[in-house]
Design an enzyme around this catalytic site. Structure first.
Site, mmCIF file in Angstrom:
data_model
loop_
_atom_site.group_PDB
_atom_site.id
_atom_site.type_symbol
_atom_site.label_atom_id
_atom_site.label_comp_id
_atom_site.label_asym_id
_atom_site.label_seq_id
_atom_site.Cartn_x
_atom_site.Cartn_y
_atom_site.Cartn_z
ATOM 1 N N TRP A 40 0.839 -1.206 0.000
ATOM 2 C CA TRP A 40 0.000 0.000 0.000
ATOM 3 C C TRP A 40 0.875 1.258 0.000
ATOM 4 C CZ3 TRP A 40 -1.748 2.886 4.836
ATOM 5 C CH2 TRP A 40 -0.862 2.682 5.901
ATOM 6 N N ASP A 41 2.158 1.091 0.297
ATOM 7 C CA ASP A 41 3.123 2.203 0.304
ATOM 8 C C ASP A 41 2.994 3.034 -0.969
ATOM 9 O OD1 ASP A 41 3.895 0.052 1.983
ATOM 10 O OD2 ASP A 41 5.972 0.691 2.020
ATOM 11 N N LYS A 88 2.461 0.605 16.442
ATOM 12 C CA LYS A 88 3.670 0.546 15.627
ATOM 13 C C LYS A 88 3.842 1.795 14.767
ATOM 14 C CE LYS A 88 5.855 -2.265 12.065
ATOM 15 N NZ LYS A 88 5.624 -3.334 11.105
ATOM 16 N N GLN A 89 2.743 2.226 14.156
ATOM 17 C CA GLN A 89 2.846 3.321 13.178
ATOM 18 C C GLN A 89 1.516 4.068 13.120
ATOM 19 O OE1 GLN A 89 3.219 -0.085 10.351
ATOM 20 N NE2 GLN A 89 2.547 1.442 8.858
ATOM 21 N N GLU A 95 0.331 -2.574 12.832
ATOM 22 C CA GLU A 95 0.389 -4.038 12.731
ATOM 23 C C GLU A 95 0.601 -4.734 14.074
ATOM 24 O OE1 GLU A 95 3.490 -4.144 9.808
ATOM 25 O OE2 GLU A 95 2.069 -4.326 8.148
HETATM 26 O O1 IFM Z 1 3.633 -1.428 4.144
HETATM 27 C C1 IFM Z 1 4.523 -1.366 5.195
HETATM 28 C C2 IFM Z 1 3.772 -1.620 6.478
HETATM 29 O O2 IFM Z 1 2.785 -0.649 6.690
HETATM 30 C C3 IFM Z 1 4.712 -1.649 7.666
HETATM 31 N N1 IFM Z 1 5.747 -2.625 7.455
HETATM 32 C C4 IFM Z 1 6.526 -2.396 6.232
HETATM 33 C C5 IFM Z 1 5.636 -2.384 5.012
HETATM 34 C C6 IFM Z 1 6.458 -2.097 3.753
HETATM 35 O O3 IFM Z 1 7.008 -0.826 3.795
#
Ligand code: IFM
Length: 738
Positions: free
Chosen positions: A322-323, A573-574, A464
């Protein structure tokens, strides 16, 4: 490392930085990437000519992108000594990356038996002719010395799960050497050619996996040894006519190819550069980020996406996540719509894989791959992290439950249409992509007869660390947006492509969409304005980042999955709710943005390089330029500092970070310049960091080039090549553009 506006330079060689510098000094042209290693290096130093879109699987290991044979391999010997950074410490060394032109330059001086021997080498991957690589190599000395130079194609390449090809043929004809290979899994042909502009060497075919030209010569202060090499790399169908194509390039000649390459880079920079006055550090970091994005953009015939680690190797299997749609595509939609269209086409072309995945899990429509390669089937494995304690693989639910990926696809495609004002893609498979993704969500939705709303249970959001949660705010909001987009896309198609609309609606039921959109459950802010990340999040342990770190036993342990230390806590995590508020920043009040930013920021580990930019953009939009700046610099310097996470469990995850690179452009434009838009109107409401005197950039908006200059609160906009009447507001006030 030194930085100027357009170069990064190192003045000493440190072997321990080889891995990091391989990514930092990378060059690329979208078709392939060449890591920032030196010509005398081999696979131990992680040399890689990484191919976009070419994948292979060997045995039971992961499928991954293919590293091609290395046509720049060159070693120099003087007497018994190898003149090499691997063998002797240089007396002088300088290497730089010219990001204006995508050139890698090095000059290294060695003292060998009292003689100073200098190696100078420049290389580029043509961005104008994606198959071509150039190397300009010189050996000079301060005294006469006999040297042997071996230069050729090295088929012994670095792989994570390889080898990925077998060598089928080695040839040398009319000064052109070639090494032909075939991949292991699908027998895809790959050929690498080289042509050297001097024929004084001997062809050496004695090494099984290399093909070399050997030059035995005396170098004097007046007469250095010099050659220019052109290499050509082709795979798949293009192999058939590759010899003629490569001969054409030889005819064109090294210098002309280099001139065209430089001109092409200039054109790209002309439309995509962002100029910051007053902050050299930010300027360099941002330009470097754009350089990385430009280097991985698909431009030629290739039908591939952008891998999560760019073209820096096989980490994350060379797959697209999805990046691309959520972090990188905005830059391309606004500066190079043709690239953006290619990215969208890649997803359209891989919809069959997404449909197979939906079926596999018992759903309708298209469930896009979490990790997508050339067919769209999911390359993400179910056990893709190894526990550092037990050394056992751990089950993750990235593949099965990160359903937001299909909404991200819809979003990226529609953004391309809206920004470029190009809707033809809808009739070329785009509408089907949107429809199938929304259809997937409709079949995934959970609803009770007494509860007329569609909910999304058992999902993983961007964070995640918390798997299998219910009603993740980002996921639900993105699904709602996808349904809205589907309705808009149907209206567009009905109006512009009536015949296609008729065919489409005869085949596909559209009655359910309106009800689905209107009754979808979207998390509302609570009495304090906070949007709960998922059902029950607020009930989790309230712990600070500082305290949770005290529970860490191994620096590489994974914080998520069943046993991870974050799973029972609020630590994320993010960016998750903040990612949602970044996307929908104009749909929520400043108060809500602020309340959530303040609430979630202390809990966010930023364990992914995708996280910082969302915090930066939202911070800028609430006028917190200090924090916006901190997070901006974090995202913009990720590949310069190399300070990102290198391991996940025992898995190496280093390389470049194009999503974070995209995040820096997004922060500069949607954060500091305050650009926002909907279907008809674009607004610019800047909040520049204090030390930025001014900022200038261009946006391709609905076919018109907007050249924007911001000086404090003063905004000047020049419209070039106006394609249609454009509605533009500055700080919400409407202005007419000629
Ligand atoms: O798409 C990301 C994910 O959101 C977090 N782990 C790494 C992936 C690839 O950059």
């Amino acid at each position: 490392m030194n930085l100027t506006d357009w170069t990064i330079t190192e003045k000493e060689f440190k072997k321990e930085n080889t891995e990091l510098n391989g990514s930092r000094y990378i060059i690329g042209n979208g078709y392939m990437g060449y890591r920032g290693t030196f010509e005398e290096f081999g696979k131990q130093e992680l040399v890689a000519l990484n191919m976009a879109g070419l994948f292979d699987r060997n045995g039971d290991s992961w499928r991954e992108s293919v590293n091609a044979p290395n046509p720049l391999y060159t070693k120099v010997f003087a007497g018994d000594s190898e003149v090499s950074l691997l063998e002797c410490a240089p007396s002088e060394h300088e290497r730089s990356l010219d990001i204006r032109h995508g050139l890698h330059l090095r000059k290294t001086v060695f003292k060998i038996d009292g003689t100073l021997i200098t190696i100078t080498a420049n290389r580029f991957l043509s961005i104008e002719n994606e198959h071509i690589i150039g190397l300009d190599y010189t050996v000079s000395a301060d005294k006469p010395v006999n040297i042997i130079v071996k230069t050729g194609i090295d088929g012994d390449v670095w792989d994570i799960n390889g080898p990925h090809f077998v060598i089928k043929d080695k040839k040398s004809e009319e000064q052109i050497n070639s090494l032909s290979c075939e991949t292991i899994e699908n027998n895809i042909k790959l050929v690498v050619y080289e042509f050297i502009d001097t024929n004084s060497g001997q062809y050496d075919n004695s090494e099984k996996v290399k093909l070399l030209n050997v030059f035995n010569t005396v170098v004097t202060p007046e007469k250095p040894f010099h050659f220019k090499k052109l290499a050509g790399v082709y795979w798949g169908d293009e192999v058939q006519n590759s010899e003629e194509m490569f001969k054409e390039s030889i005819k064109c000649g090294y210098d002309k190819i280099l001139r065209k390459h430089n001109a092409a880079w200039k054109n790209i920079w002309d439309k995509s550069d962002v100029v910051i006055d007053g902050d050299e550090e930010a300027q360099r970091a941002l330009r470097y980020s754009l350089y990385q994005l430009i280097s991985v953009a698909p431009r030629g015939n290739g039908k591939c996406g952008i891998p999560a680690r760019g073209l820096s190797g096989q980490v994350y299997k060379g797959a697209s996540f999805w990046d691309t749609e959520m972090f990188m595509q905005p830059f391309f939609s606004f500066t190079d719509p043709q690239v953006s269209r290619k990215l969208a086409d890649y997803r359209i072309n891989t919809i069959a894989g997404a449909k197979r995945k939906a079926r596999e899990y018992g759903f309708d429509g298209a469930f896009y791959a979490w990790e997508s390669q050339e067919t769209g089937d999911d390359a993400c494995t179910l056990f893709n992290i190894t526990d550092v304690f037990t050394k056992r693989p751990i089950r993750t639910y990235f593949r099965d439950k990160q359903i937001h990926v299909s909404a991200d696809m819809v979003y990226g495609l529609w953004e391309y249409c809206n920004i470029s004002d190009q809707y033809q893609i809808l009739a070329d498979g785009g509408l089907d992509l949107i429809y199938q993704c929304v259809r997937f969500f409709y079949s995934y939705a959970y609803t009770k007869l007494n509860k007329r709303s569609y909910e999304f249970l058992d999902v993983v959001g961007p964070d995640e660390y918390h798997e299998r949660v219910n009603n993740n705010a980002y996921t639900n909001k993105m699904i709602e947006r996808s349904a809205e987009i589907l309705l808009s896309a149907l209206t567009k198609v009905k109006l512009n492509y009536p015949k296609y609309y008729k065919e489409f609606t005869e085949k596909n039921d559209i009655e359910w969409i309106e009800d689905f959109k209107n009754n979808l459950y979207v998390t509302s802010p609570d009495e304090n304005g906070i949007i709960e990340q998922f059902d029950g999040y607020m009930g989790l342990e309230d712990i600070s980042l500082e305290d949770i770190k005290k529970r860490v036993i191994d620096p590489n342990e994974y914080w998520g999955c069943g046993q991870g230390i974050a799973t029972t806590t609020r630590i994320l995590k993010q960016a998750d709710v903040i990612m949602m508020l970044n996307v929908f920043r104009k749909k929520y009040s400043k108060k809500i943005l602020e309340a959530n930013w303040n609430f979630y920021e202390p809990y966010t580990e930023h364990g992914s390089s995708l996280s910082a930019c969302a915090y930066a953009i939202v911070a800028a939009n609430i006028g917190n330029t200090e924090w916006a700046y901190k997070y901006f610099m974090r995202t913009a310097t990720v590949d310069l500092t190399g300070n990102s996470r290198q391991y996940l469990g025992t898995l190496y995850i280093g390389g470049t970070h194009p999503a974070a690179n995209g995040g820096s452009w997004n922060t500069a434009i949607f954060g500091f310049a305050g650009v926002s838009y909907d279907d008809d109107i674009i607004d610019i409401s800047p909040h520049l960091p204090e030390n930025w005197k001014s900022m200038s950039f261009k946006l391709a908006w609905k076919g018109t080039e907007l050249s924007v200059h911001i000086n404090g609160n003063d905004v000047k906009i020049k419209a070039i090549g106006v394609k249609k009447n454009i509605n533009i507001t500055v700080y919400g006030k409407k202005y007419d553009l000629g």
